[in-house]
Design a protein around this motif. Structure first.
Motif, PDB file in Angstrom:
ATOM      1  N   ARG A  22       0.834  -1.190   0.000  1.00  0.00           N
ATOM      2  CA  ARG A  22       0.000   0.000   0.000  1.00  0.00           C
ATOM      3  C   ARG A  22       0.874   1.246   0.000  1.00  0.00           C
ATOM      4  O   ARG A  22       1.997   1.242   0.507  1.00  0.00           O
ATOM      5  CB  ARG A  22      -0.900   0.028   1.246  1.00  0.00           C
ATOM      6  CG  ARG A  22      -2.003  -1.012   1.263  1.00  0.00           C
ATOM      7  CD  ARG A  22      -3.083  -0.668   0.266  1.00  0.00           C
ATOM      8  NE  ARG A  22      -4.303  -1.436   0.485  1.00  0.00           N
ATOM      9  CZ  ARG A  22      -5.417  -1.280  -0.209  1.00  0.00           C
ATOM     10  NH1 ARG A  22      -5.475  -0.380  -1.164  1.00  0.00           N
ATOM     11  NH2 ARG A  22      -6.474  -2.012   0.041  1.00  0.00           N
ATOM     12  N   TYR A  23       0.324   2.312  -0.564  1.00  0.00           N
ATOM     13  CA  TYR A  23       0.969   3.623  -0.505  1.00  0.00           C
ATOM     14  C   TYR A  23       0.093   4.508   0.365  1.00  0.00           C
ATOM     15  O   TYR A  23      -1.027   4.859  -0.007  1.00  0.00           O
ATOM     16  CB  TYR A  23       1.119   4.228  -1.902  1.00  0.00           C
ATOM     17  CG  TYR A  23       2.000   5.462  -1.933  1.00  0.00           C
ATOM     18  CD1 TYR A  23       3.383   5.352  -1.829  1.00  0.00           C
ATOM     19  CD2 TYR A  23       1.438   6.724  -2.060  1.00  0.00           C
ATOM     20  CE1 TYR A  23       4.195   6.479  -1.861  1.00  0.00           C
ATOM     21  CE2 TYR A  23       2.240   7.855  -2.090  1.00  0.00           C
ATOM     22  CZ  TYR A  23       3.616   7.722  -1.981  1.00  0.00           C
ATOM     23  OH  TYR A  23       4.412   8.839  -2.007  1.00  0.00           O
ATOM     24  N   TRP A  24       0.599   4.841   1.574  1.00  0.00           N
ATOM     25  CA  TRP A  24      -0.215   5.484   2.605  1.00  0.00           C
ATOM     26  C   TRP A  24       0.531   6.674   3.196  1.00  0.00           C
ATOM     27  O   TRP A  24       1.642   6.533   3.692  1.00  0.00           O
ATOM     28  CB  TRP A  24      -0.532   4.446   3.695  1.00  0.00           C
ATOM     29  CG  TRP A  24      -1.273   4.932   4.878  1.00  0.00           C
ATOM     30  CD1 TRP A  24      -2.537   5.424   4.912  1.00  0.00           C
ATOM     31  CD2 TRP A  24      -0.812   4.944   6.238  1.00  0.00           C
ATOM     32  NE1 TRP A  24      -2.900   5.747   6.206  1.00  0.00           N
ATOM     33  CE2 TRP A  24      -1.857   5.455   7.040  1.00  0.00           C
ATOM     34  CE3 TRP A  24       0.383   4.565   6.853  1.00  0.00           C
ATOM     35  CZ2 TRP A  24      -1.729   5.608   8.416  1.00  0.00           C
ATOM     36  CZ3 TRP A  24       0.503   4.711   8.221  1.00  0.00           C
ATOM     37  CH2 TRP A  24      -0.550   5.225   8.994  1.00  0.00           C
ATOM     38  N   ARG A  25      -0.073   7.849   3.109  1.00  0.00           N
ATOM     39  CA  ARG A  25       0.487   9.072   3.686  1.00  0.00           C
ATOM     40  C   ARG A  25       1.924   9.317   3.229  1.00  0.00           C
ATOM     41  O   ARG A  25       2.808   9.648   4.008  1.00  0.00           O
ATOM     42  CB  ARG A  25       0.428   9.025   5.216  1.00  0.00           C
ATOM     43  CG  ARG A  25      -0.995   9.030   5.768  1.00  0.00           C
ATOM     44  CD  ARG A  25      -1.011   8.959   7.285  1.00  0.00           C
ATOM     45  NE  ARG A  25      -2.383   9.028   7.801  1.00  0.00           N
ATOM     46  CZ  ARG A  25      -2.701   8.882   9.078  1.00  0.00           C
ATOM     47  NH1 ARG A  25      -1.757   8.681   9.981  1.00  0.00           N
ATOM     48  NH2 ARG A  25      -3.944   8.944   9.470  1.00  0.00           N
ATOM     49  N   GLY A  26       2.149   9.113   1.931  1.00  0.00           N
ATOM     50  CA  GLY A  26       3.469   9.379   1.369  1.00  0.00           C
ATOM     51  C   GLY A  26       4.499   8.322   1.688  1.00  0.00           C
ATOM     52  O   GLY A  26       5.698   8.543   1.485  1.00  0.00           O
ATOM     53  N   THR A  27       4.062   7.151   2.160  1.00  0.00           N
ATOM     54  CA  THR A  27       4.980   6.103   2.579  1.00  0.00           C
ATOM     55  C   THR A  27       4.542   4.771   1.985  1.00  0.00           C
ATOM     56  O   THR A  27       3.343   4.473   1.912  1.00  0.00           O
ATOM     57  CB  THR A  27       5.000   5.983   4.116  1.00  0.00           C
ATOM     58  OG1 THR A  27       5.379   7.237   4.675  1.00  0.00           O
ATOM     59  CG2 THR A  27       5.998   4.926   4.562  1.00  0.00           C
ATOM     60  N   TRP A  28       5.525   3.961   1.572  1.00  0.00           N
ATOM     61  CA  TRP A  28       5.237   2.620   1.083  1.00  0.00           C
ATOM     62  C   TRP A  28       5.099   1.680   2.279  1.00  0.00           C
ATOM     63  O   TRP A  28       5.925   1.666   3.182  1.00  0.00           O
ATOM     64  CB  TRP A  28       6.372   2.124   0.175  1.00  0.00           C
ATOM     65  CG  TRP A  28       6.540   2.941  -1.073  1.00  0.00           C
ATOM     66  CD1 TRP A  28       7.419   3.953  -1.281  1.00  0.00           C
ATOM     67  CD2 TRP A  28       5.792   2.808  -2.281  1.00  0.00           C
ATOM     68  NE1 TRP A  28       7.272   4.473  -2.537  1.00  0.00           N
ATOM     69  CE2 TRP A  28       6.275   3.784  -3.177  1.00  0.00           C
ATOM     70  CE3 TRP A  28       4.762   1.962  -2.689  1.00  0.00           C
ATOM     71  CZ2 TRP A  28       5.764   3.932  -4.463  1.00  0.00           C
ATOM     72  CZ3 TRP A  28       4.255   2.111  -3.983  1.00  0.00           C
ATOM     73  CH2 TRP A  28       4.748   3.088  -4.851  1.00  0.00           C
ATOM     74  N   MET A  29       4.031   0.888   2.266  1.00  0.00           N
ATOM     75  CA  MET A  29       3.772  -0.070   3.340  1.00  0.00           C
ATOM     76  C   MET A  29       3.669  -1.475   2.744  1.00  0.00           C
ATOM     77  O   MET A  29       3.080  -1.674   1.683  1.00  0.00           O
ATOM     78  CB  MET A  29       2.471   0.277   4.080  1.00  0.00           C
ATOM     79  CG  MET A  29       2.408   1.690   4.636  1.00  0.00           C
ATOM     80  SD  MET A  29       3.648   2.023   5.897  1.00  0.00           S
ATOM     81  CE  MET A  29       3.111   0.899   7.193  1.00  0.00           C
ATOM     82  N   ARG A  30       4.214  -2.454   3.477  1.00  0.00           N
ATOM     83  CA  ARG A  30       4.196  -3.840   3.011  1.00  0.00           C
ATOM     84  C   ARG A  30       3.707  -4.750   4.134  1.00  0.00           C
ATOM     85  O   ARG A  30       4.141  -4.624   5.279  1.00  0.00           O
ATOM     86  CB  ARG A  30       5.609  -4.259   2.583  1.00  0.00           C
ATOM     87  CG  ARG A  30       5.735  -5.718   2.181  1.00  0.00           C
ATOM     88  CD  ARG A  30       7.134  -6.006   1.709  1.00  0.00           C
ATOM     89  NE  ARG A  30       7.340  -7.424   1.437  1.00  0.00           N
ATOM     90  CZ  ARG A  30       8.455  -7.942   0.927  1.00  0.00           C
ATOM     91  NH1 ARG A  30       9.478  -7.138   0.652  1.00  0.00           N
ATOM     92  NH2 ARG A  30       8.552  -9.233   0.704  1.00  0.00           N
ATOM     93  N   TRP A  31       2.816  -5.663   3.799  1.00  0.00           N
ATOM     94  CA  TRP A  31       2.294  -6.593   4.796  1.00  0.00           C
ATOM     95  C   TRP A  31       3.303  -7.706   5.029  1.00  0.00           C
ATOM     96  O   TRP A  31       3.755  -8.369   4.095  1.00  0.00           O
ATOM     97  CB  TRP A  31       0.954  -7.169   4.332  1.00  0.00           C
ATOM     98  CG  TRP A  31       0.238  -7.929   5.414  1.00  0.00           C
ATOM     99  CD1 TRP A  31      -0.144  -7.434   6.621  1.00  0.00           C
ATOM    100  CD2 TRP A  31      -0.194  -9.280   5.372  1.00  0.00           C
ATOM    101  NE1 TRP A  31      -0.790  -8.407   7.349  1.00  0.00           N
ATOM    102  CE2 TRP A  31      -0.843  -9.559   6.607  1.00  0.00           C
ATOM    103  CE3 TRP A  31      -0.108 -10.306   4.419  1.00  0.00           C
ATOM    104  CZ2 TRP A  31      -1.392 -10.801   6.909  1.00  0.00           C
ATOM    105  CZ3 TRP A  31      -0.657 -11.537   4.715  1.00  0.00           C
ATOM    106  CH2 TRP A  31      -1.279 -11.783   5.947  1.00  0.00           C
ATOM    107  N   GLU A  32       3.654  -7.915   6.294  1.00  0.00           N
ATOM    108  CA  GLU A  32       4.675  -8.893   6.657  1.00  0.00           C
ATOM    109  C   GLU A  32       4.086 -10.165   7.257  1.00  0.00           C
ATOM    110  O   GLU A  32       4.779 -10.904   7.948  1.00  0.00           O
ATOM    111  CB  GLU A  32       5.652  -8.263   7.656  1.00  0.00           C
ATOM    112  CG  GLU A  32       6.447  -7.107   7.102  1.00  0.00           C
ATOM    113  CD  GLU A  32       7.418  -7.544   6.008  1.00  0.00           C
ATOM    114  OE1 GLU A  32       7.795  -8.737   5.996  1.00  0.00           O
ATOM    115  OE2 GLU A  32       7.785  -6.695   5.167  1.00  0.00           O
ATOM    116  N   GLY A  33       2.831 -10.426   7.007  1.00  0.00           N
ATOM    117  CA  GLY A  33       2.219 -11.651   7.497  1.00  0.00           C
ATOM    118  C   GLY A  33       1.376 -11.456   8.737  1.00  0.00           C
ATOM    119  O   GLY A  33       0.354 -12.128   8.908  1.00  0.00           O
ATOM    120  N   SER A  34       1.792 -10.532   9.610  1.00  0.00           N
ATOM    121  CA  SER A  34       0.996 -10.255  10.805  1.00  0.00           C
ATOM    122  C   SER A  34       0.880  -8.759  11.084  1.00  0.00           C
ATOM    123  O   SER A  34       0.120  -8.363  11.966  1.00  0.00           O
ATOM    124  CB  SER A  34       1.605 -10.951  12.029  1.00  0.00           C
ATOM    125  OG  SER A  34       2.932 -10.490  12.260  1.00  0.00           O
TER     126      SER A  34
END
Length: 519
Positions: A22-34
Motif C-alpha cells: 500500500r501507498y499510505w500518507r506518502g509512505t510505502w507499506m508492506r504486509w509482513e504476514g501479521s
C-alpha cells in the motif's frame, strides 16, 4: 500505468485477494504476514529493478508490426513506474492504524472488525488476530491495517511467575502501580491512543526501569519501538524516527535549554491525538496523527516549562523506591524473555480491565508527583492553588493580586516577571478569569480580575508556607480608602493597630497583623 497493472497481481494475498502493498500518507507499506511495515523508497526501487531487469514488451512499429523489445529499466522509467504504483495501491490518508480496510482502501463498517469506539481491540500475534473481548483467535489478513504485532504466538495457558514476582519486588506496597503498568502494557498492545496519557517511571539507579522497558519492547517487537531523547524531539527531524512506531521509550530524561517549550508542544501533540506535520529527510512532510505511545524513564521528576501546567496532567507517574544496586540479577532479562507468551496474557488482562474501567489506574503518589511537576512547570499554578479562590462570586484588584504574586514569588525564589506576563500565565491556568474595569466611588475605573479572589490569609499577609505576602501594599491602601467596593465586606472587620488594615485575629486580644512593623 500498464506496467503497474501487470505487476499488481503479485501484490495480492492468495486467500483474500487483498493487496499486500500500500501507498499510505506518502509512505510505502508492506504486509509482513501479521503487521504492516514501512518500506524505504530505495527498497521499492531495488525490487522493481530486479523484477524488470530482463522484462520484455511488445512494441508496435509505425507499420503496424509487432516487435519484441527489452523494457530496459532506467532511473526515469522506475520513477514514473513508482508514481503509477502509488496510484494503484493508494490507501486513504484518513485511515488510522489499527483499522480494517477493504480492497479499495476504504474502511470496513462492521461490528466484528472495528477496533475503535466501544468495540473490542485486536492484538496481532504470529498465529492470528486475537480479539481481546472474548480471546477469540481470528485468521491473519492484510485487511487489518495494523503497525504492531507481538513477535510470538498466543498461548491461552501461558503464565509469567518470574515477571509477577519481579513486579512485587519493585512495588511491594503498591499493587495499584502494578495494575497501572499492566493496563499500560495492554494499552500499548491494543494500538489505542484515546487515553491521551504518558507514563513516567521515576526511580533510583538499578530500580528496574530498564528491565520494564526491555520487556515492553520485546512485547511489541523491536521494529515497533523508537528510543528518542527529549532534546532530540525539538530538532527539525526529531519526530521522523517515531513514524510507524507504536512505542517510544525516552530513557534518562533530561530537559534543559531554550528548546523546552518546543518539546512540551510536541509531547502534547503526540499524546493528544492531534494532527501534526513531520519533516523527513529527502522526503515530503508526513501529515497525520502519530500512533506512538510515550514512556519516559528518569531518576527524578523532569522539569517541563509550561505556563498552563497542562503537560503535567498528561502523566501517569509510577514511583520506584527499591534499588538493586550491587545485587543485580544479570540473567533476569533472559528469564523474563522466556515468559513472553505469559506476559502477553498478563497484559491482555490489564487491557480488559482498562476497557471495563475506561481509564488507567492512578497509583498512590501519582497525583502528588503530577502536582509537583505542575508547580515546577507553572509557578503561577502553584500560586493560584495556595493563595487564591476560584468562582464567579470572587474578584480581586489587579494590583492587589500582582503584589501578592510578587511576594509569593520572592518567597519561592522564582522570577515574578512582568505584570503582563503574569496576566497571560494566569489566563492559561484559570481560563474563566476575566479582567474588568469597574468604577470606584470616585468614578475612576479600577482594573479588576473577576472569577478569582485572594484567600483570607493571603489578604492578611499570611500563607501556609510563608509570612511574606505584603498586606501593606499600595493597592490595599487605595482599596481601604474607598476606591473599590470590593472591600466593603471588611467594614466591620477588626483593624490592625499598626497599619489600619482589616485582619482576622488568631489569638484573644490580638491587635496587629503578625509581624506588622508599621508605626
Amino acid at each position: 500505468m500498464a506496467v503497474a497493472r501487470q505487476l499488481a497481481p503479485a501484490w495480492h494475498h492468495d486467500a483474500t485477494n487483498l493487496l499486500t502493498r500500500r501507498y499510505w500518507r506518502g509512505t510505502w507499506m508492506r504486509w509482513e504476514g501479521s503487521y504492516w511495515r514501512e518500506m524505504d523508497d530505495q527498497e521499492v526501487r531495488a525490487s522493481l529493478y530486479t523484477k524488470l531487469e530482463h522484462a520484455l514488451f511488445i512494441h508496435i512499429t509505425p507499420k503496424g508490426e509487432e516487435k519484441i523489445c527489452n523494457w530496459s529499466p532506467t532511473k526515469r522509467k522506475i520513477s514514473d513506474l513508482m508514481e503509477a504504483i502509488s496510484a494503484v495501491t493508494h490507501l486513504r490518508p484518513a485511515v488510522d492504524a489499527p483499522e480494517w480496510i477493504t480492497r479499495d482502501g476504504m474502511s470496513r463498517d462492521s461490528d466484528t472488525s472495528n477496533t475503535h469506539g466501544n468495540d473490542s481491540p485486536i492484538v496481532a500475534c504470529t498465529n492470528g488476530l486475537l480479539r481481546v473481548a472474548d480471546r477469540e483467535l481470528m485468521p491473519l489478513t492484510p485487511g487489518f491495517f495494523n503497525l504492531v504485532s507481538v513477535p510470538f504466538d498466543y498461548d491461552p495457558d501461558a503464565t509469567a511467575p518470574t515477571w509477577e514476582q519481579f513486579l512485587k519486588g519493585v512495588w511491594p506496597d503498591s499493587p495499584e502501580s502494578i495494575a497501572a503498568l499492566q493496563e499500560w502494557f495492554g494499552y500499548v498492545l491494543s494500538g489505542r491512543t484515546d487515553q491521551q496519557k504518558i507514563v513516567l517511571i521515576v526511580g533510583p539507579t538499578r530500580s528496574g526501569k530498564g528491565t520494564i522497558a526491555r520487556i515492553l519492547t520485546n512485547l511489541v517487537g523491536k521494529g515497533n519501538m523508537a528510543g528518542p531523547t527529549l532534546a532530540g524531539l525539538a530538532t527539525n527531524f526529531g519526530l521522523s524516527p517515531l513514524l510507524g512506531k507504536s512505542l517510544a521509550v525516552i530513557s534518562d530524561a533530561r530537559l534543559a535549554g531554550k528548546d523546552g517549550h518546543q518539546v512540551v508542544e510536541r509531547l502534547l501533540t503526540i499524546s493528544g491525538e492531534d494532527t501534526i506535520d513531520v519533516d523527513r529527510k529527502f522526503k515530503d512532510p508526513w501529515t497525520g496523527k502519530m500512533p506512538t505511545r510515550l514512556m519516559i524513564l528518569s531518576n527524578e521528576l523532569p522539569n517541563f516549562g509550561d505556563a498552563s501546567g497542562v503537560i503535567a496532567r498528561r502523566f501517569i507517574v509510577l514511583n520506584m523506591q527499591v534499588s538493586w544496586l550491587g545485587k543485580e540479577d544479570t540473567d533476569l532479562t533472559d528469564k523474563l524473555a522466556a515468559e513472553m507468551p505469559g506476559i502477553l496474557n498478563w497484559a491482555l488482562d490489564g487491557l480488559a480491565r482498562l476497557e471495563k474501567n475506561g481509564h488507567i489506574t492512578e497509583p498512590p503518589g501519582s497525583a502528588d508527583a503530577v502536582t509537583t511537576m505542575q508547580d515546577t512547570a507553572s509557578p503561577t499554578s502553584a500560586f493560584v492553588r495556595e493563595c487564591c479562590e476560584k468562582g464567579p462570586t470572587h474578584e480581586v484588584l489587579v494590583d492587589e493580586l500582582w503584589d501578592a504574586w510578587k511576594a509569593w514569588a520572592e518567597d519561592q525564589a522564582v522570577r515574578h516577571g512582568t505584570k503582563a506576563m503574569f496576566g497571560r500565565n494566569l489566563q492559561s491556568v484559570v481560563p474563566q478569569v476575566k479582567r474588568t474595569r469597574p468604577r470606584g466611588d470616585d468614578g475612576k475605573q479600577i482594573p479588576t480580575y473577576s472569577g478569582l479572589g485572594l484567600k483570607s490569609y493571603a489578604r492578611n499577609g499570611e500563607s501556609p508556607d510563608s509570612t511574606r505576602l505584603n498586606h501593606g501594599s499600595e493597592s490595599l491602601r487605595r482599596a481601604e480608602t474607598g476606591l473599590s467596593p470590593l472591600w466593603a465586606q471588611h467594614e466591620n472587620s477588626p483593624k490592625c493597630a499598626g497599619c489600619g488594615f482589616p485582619f482576622e485575629p488568631v489569638e484573644p486580644g490580638q491587635t496587629k497583623h503578625p509581624g506588622c512593623a508599621a508605626a
